[in-house]
Design an enzyme around this catalytic site. Structure first.
Site, PDB file in Angstrom:
ATOM      1  N   GLU A 184       5.680   9.556   6.550  1.00 17.08           N
ATOM      2  CA  GLU A 184       6.631   9.439   4.909  1.00 17.08           C
ATOM      3  C   GLU A 184       6.878  10.285   4.504  1.00 17.08           C
ATOM      4  O   GLU A 184       6.926  10.731   3.456  1.00 17.08           O
ATOM      5  CB  GLU A 184       4.521   9.512   4.166  1.00 17.08           C
ATOM      6  CG  GLU A 184       3.923   8.129   4.552  1.00 17.08           C
ATOM      7  CD  GLU A 184       3.434   8.108   4.119  1.00 17.08           C
ATOM      8  OE1 GLU A 184       2.670   9.380   2.988  1.00 17.08           O
ATOM      9  OE2 GLU A 184       1.784   7.180   3.624  1.00 17.08           O
ATOM     10  N   GLU A 251       0.091   1.428   7.938  1.00 15.14           N
ATOM     11  CA  GLU A 251      -0.863   1.436   6.355  1.00 15.14           C
ATOM     12  C   GLU A 251      -1.125   0.057   5.966  1.00 15.14           C
ATOM     13  O   GLU A 251      -0.082   0.635   4.426  1.00 15.14           O
ATOM     14  CB  GLU A 251      -0.628   2.583   5.969  1.00 15.14           C
ATOM     15  CG  GLU A 251      -0.906   3.943   6.456  1.00 15.14           C
ATOM     16  CD  GLU A 251      -0.692   5.525   5.869  1.00 15.14           C
ATOM     17  OE1 GLU A 251      -0.802   5.052   4.569  1.00 15.14           O
ATOM     18  OE2 GLU A 251      -0.215   6.721   6.662  1.00 15.14           O
TER      19      GLU A 251
END
Length: 849
Positions: A184, A251
């Site tokens: 991320e 995710e």
């Protein structure tokens, strides 16, 4: 002659062994459609299970439940600070036995996505980085910084080599088919140093020569050959940065994390299934549920700050390892439906056709007789009837129907036909006995302290996170002529802290506390304090509640006391910030190792009445208990306490805090875009009341519970409870289609098998002891509040009792033939059932959550 024969046999044996080893090695590549395993494109369904958030004794059961739920892959981060607590000293034991965990996945027959990071976020303390990394000279996290890159590369190589040594990469015949570097990174790569760092990280990862693809999630600029991937509640908007890369969702958030003082977040399974179907119909080929089992932040591993010890995440398998219904079962049905479409999905691109203002058809046709269709309705409140291939289809609002043959609906994301299970916390037959207490010594604070300084020091710089606690100690002299001594109006002490909490003591007496929040880590205490003429000791206990795990260069963020001012003296305000302060790292009880079962018997524990200790701050408690009967998951009920930490047999179950939840706990609808604030529960109750105690940590007799209470509570009311499925409900229409109603004949012609069914299932060791409600007709309500409607088959209850009582599970046809005559012809009927699951040890007065 004999030697020659033996040599030939050995040669044949080793040649055969070599050939077999080559045969079991996997080739893992990718193209624009999917991950390719041994030349075959695959739709891969994955779930996150973090090995340190459960115990080794739980792992195989969790993985088998994931496989039974329709998953192909187990996803896990690698936890650097757990594995390398100090430079060069490694820990791969117990909950951190990474090799054992991956081999457990391999044993069950699933693949692994190993997300090495080593930055992981994950609401984990310091984002997975070891705190010592912060003190490497010249270091700056996650940028083009040589000290950081050297440490990151060293740990990455350590993990990769460990996996290679155990032949765990798919290229070696192991289960690891994907690895992730970084995590991320996002917009940070827009800077020159950020872009250089990402490019270096990609080249470093590829240079490890693992033989499997590498992934970067939420990094649009992931360099080739790395695959960039999406994280979020929805990812159907996402496309990879190159046309020859597959569309991966690393995710898919199954719920959301919880913070002390916040409400519990729940994501309706109808919306989660809708999100996954949206992604698949747009050409996605890899979905990972974050989390599939969330688990527990044992010890001081929770990050944030203020992340709870529970990391349940509203996942399909709950914190304790029990299946959460209907989330688990509905997703299981979704996975079966997707797999029926797999050949068409990986062989063609979707052709999109409008069926209405909010309705679409995504059709996949391979040209070999394989056709699959996804019919969607994006309206948030209205169902729709659409025409597709000259047939009529009813689409509930905010839903997708899956047709694996472009004709028959086998699954709709909004139509839940699986059971709903009700979990409760029930008393056990285990009582706490032999309570003793120990008062944290405040009077001797600072005596002989080796740390003194002019001014206030940053907390983590002093503790290096060896403890949540740091004492700041100083003194102030009060002249006997001060006016407040005669008037009785107390001066005010103001303490400003960068976080996360502070308890104030004046001359050994508790004066008050202040707490930060996840939104505002800092806190400010301002209150009257009792001072006397002469020297007064001020002791401030600063508390960290987990180190930050996300944010730009969070390693530079401060924790601890930053300013202290005494107001209301005759000469005005007295700033104590820059005077001499002494420091004590941790608690005396910590240094004495009071939590250990083998502690020194010379420790002066007191056996006085617990009532006398109620609401006393900074108090240690200990008691013994025997392991309860049966094997249901266990927890400590800490509702009677305030804030602190607890240990069982020397193992830390984590931080506890009876902070009451604030939020919006109004009714929740599955339709419409989900956000973490949308569906909340538990408002005006403690955010976390129950704390998981793994069964494997217990002995049959004489288990030791130790509790450190910061604020004051009633330890005599702490109890051991068991988590149990006490209620199961089923609710299905007679025309409900499930995967079990559908099959593909040998000639590739689909066959629809008639007859909807309801399936009631208690957990292992339980049986259905009673049927609280049963009605075939048009009953109203939901699980726990069913009511008979105007149409009702009078023998409904008798039929269900005959089919289900005394059994662990039962299957009942939903048809008027099952219930005799049709109670209301020309009406679509449903069967609603609520059953009670019991064991021989079931008791009353349960607590639900």
């Amino acid at each position: 002659m004999g030697t020659c024969s033996v040599s030939k046999l050995l040669f044949f044996f080793f040649t055969t062994l070599l050939l077999v080893s080559q045969l079991i090695q996997c080739s893992i590549t990718y193209d624009k459609k999917a991950i390719i395993i041994n030349g075959q494109r695959r739709i891969l369904l994955s779930g996150s299970i973090h090995y340190p958030r459960s115990t080794p004794e739980m792992w195989e059961d969790l993985i088998r439940k994931a496989k039974d739920g329709g998953l192909d892959v187990i996803d896990t981060y690698v936890f650097w600070n757990g594995h390398e607590p100090s430079p060069g000293n490694y820990n791969f034991e117990g909950r951190y036995d990474l090799v054992r965990f991956i081999k457990a996945v391999q044993k069950v027959g699933l693949y692994v996505h190993l997300r090495i990071g080593p930055y992981i976020c994950a609401e984990w303390n310091f984002g997975g980085f070891p705190v010592w990394l912060k003190y490497v000279p010249g270091v700056s996290f996650r940028t083009n910084n040589e000290p950081f890159k050297m440490a990151m590369q060293g740990f990455t190589q350590k993990i990769v080599q460990m996996m290679k040594n155990e032949n765990l990469f798919a290229s070696q015949g192991g289960p690891i088919i994907l690895s992730q570097i970084e995590n991320e990174y996002g917009s940070q790569s827009n800077s020159r140093d950020g872009a250089a760092y990402i490019d270096w990280a990609a080249k470093m990862a590829v240079g490890q020569d693992t033989g499997v693809p590498w992934v970067m999630c939420k990094e649009d600029d992931a360099p080739d050959p790395l695959i960039n991937a999406c994280n979020g509640f929805y990812c159907d908007y996402f496309s990879p940065n190159k046309p020859y890369k597959p569309t991966l969702w690393t995710e898919a958030w199954s719920g959301w994390f919880t913070e002390f003082g916040g409400a519990i977040h729940q994501r309706p399974v109808e919306d989660l299934a809708f999100a996954v179907a949206r992604f698949i119909q747009k050409g996605g080929s890899f979905v990972n549920y974050y989390m599939y089992h969330g688990g527990t932040n044992f010890g001081r591993t929770a990050g944030g700050p203020f992340i709870t010890t529970s990391y349940d995440y509203d996942a399909p398998i709950d914190e304790y390892g029990l299946i959460r219904q209907p989330k688990y079962g509905h997703l299981q049905e979704l996975h079966k439906a997707i797999k029926l479409c797999e050949h068409a999905l990986v062989s063609s691109d979707p052709v999109v056709t409008s069926l209405g203002t909010y309705q679409q058809a995504h059709v996949f046709s391979s040209g070999q007789g394989n056709c699959a269709a996804f019919l969607s309705n994006f309206h948030t409140t209205s169902a729709a009837t659409v025409i597709f291939n000259n047939r009529h289809y009813n689409l509930p609002s905010w839903s997708i129907s899956i047709l694996p043959d472009c004709k028959n609906v086998v699954f709709n994301t909004a139509s839940v036909g699986v059971q709903t299970s009700g979990m409760q916390m029930l008393p056990t037959n285990s009582m706490m006995f032999s309570w003793e207490t120990y008062d944290e010594d405040i009077s001797s604070l600072g005596e002989g302290s080796t740390i003194t300084a002019a001014g206030l020091l940053e907390q983590i710089n002093v503790t290096r996170d060896s403890s949540d606690y740091l004492w700041y100690i100083t003194s102030v002299d009060i002249s006997p002529t001060e006016s407040f001594l005669r008037r009785g109006q107390k001066p005010t002490l103001t303490v400003n802290s960068a976080g996360h909490a502070v308890h104030v003591f004046i001359n050994g007496l508790f004066s008050g506390s202040s707490f930060g929040t996840r939104e505002n880590r800092g806190c400010r205490f301002s209150g009257p304090v009792h001072l006397q003429a002469g020297t007064n000791r001020i002791a401030l206990l600063s508390i960290a509640v987990g180190l930050p795990n996300v944010g730009l260069h969070y390693e530079t963020w401060n924790t601890g006391i930053q300013g202290v001012v005494l107001n209301g003296l005759d000469q005005g305000n007295k700033d104590l910030t820059w005077q001499k302060w002494s420091y004590q790292v941790g608690l005396k009880g910590e240094s004495m190792n009071l939590v250990s079962p083998s502690q020194d018997s010379s420790v002066d524990w007191s056996r006085g009445s617990l009532a006398a200790q109620n609401n006393r701050p900074l108090t240690w408690y200990k008691a013994n208990f025997n392991a309860p009967d049966a094997d249901e998951p266990l927890a400590l009920d800490m509702r009677s306490m305030g804030k602190g930490q607890a240990w069982v047999n020397g193992q830390s179950i984590g931080r506890y805090w009876m902070a009451y939840a604030k939020g919006d706990c109004n009714t929740c609808s599955y339709s419409g875009t989900y956000r973490a604030t949308k569906c909340q529960s538990g408002c005006n109750q403690p955010t976390q009341q129950w704390y998981h105690v793994p069964r494997s940590w217990l002995k049959p007799k004489q288990n030791l519970l130790v509790v450190f209470e910061e604020l004051g509570g009633d330890a005599s009311k702490i109890s051991l409870v068991r988590r149990s499925v006490t209620r199961v409900c089923a609710d299905a229409y007679e025309n409900h289609r499930t995967i079990e109603n559908y099959s593909i004949e040998s000639n590739r012609e689909p066959k629809v098998l008639q007859g909807a069914k309801v399936h009631l299932q208690c957990t292992t060791g339980q049986s259905i002891s009673s049927i609280k409600f049963a009605s075939f007709g048009n009953p109203a309500g939901t699980c726990g509040s069913f009511q008979k409607g105007t149409c009702h088959a009078p023998n409904s209850l008798a039929i269900l009792e005959k089919e289900c009582l005394g059994k662990e599970s039962c299957l009942v046809n939903v048809s008027h033939g099952k219930f005799g005559t049709d109670p209301c012809p020309n009406m679509l009927k449903r069967l609603s059932v609520e059953a009670v699951c019991s064991t021989s040890s079931t008791t009353t007065q349960p607590n639900s959550r």
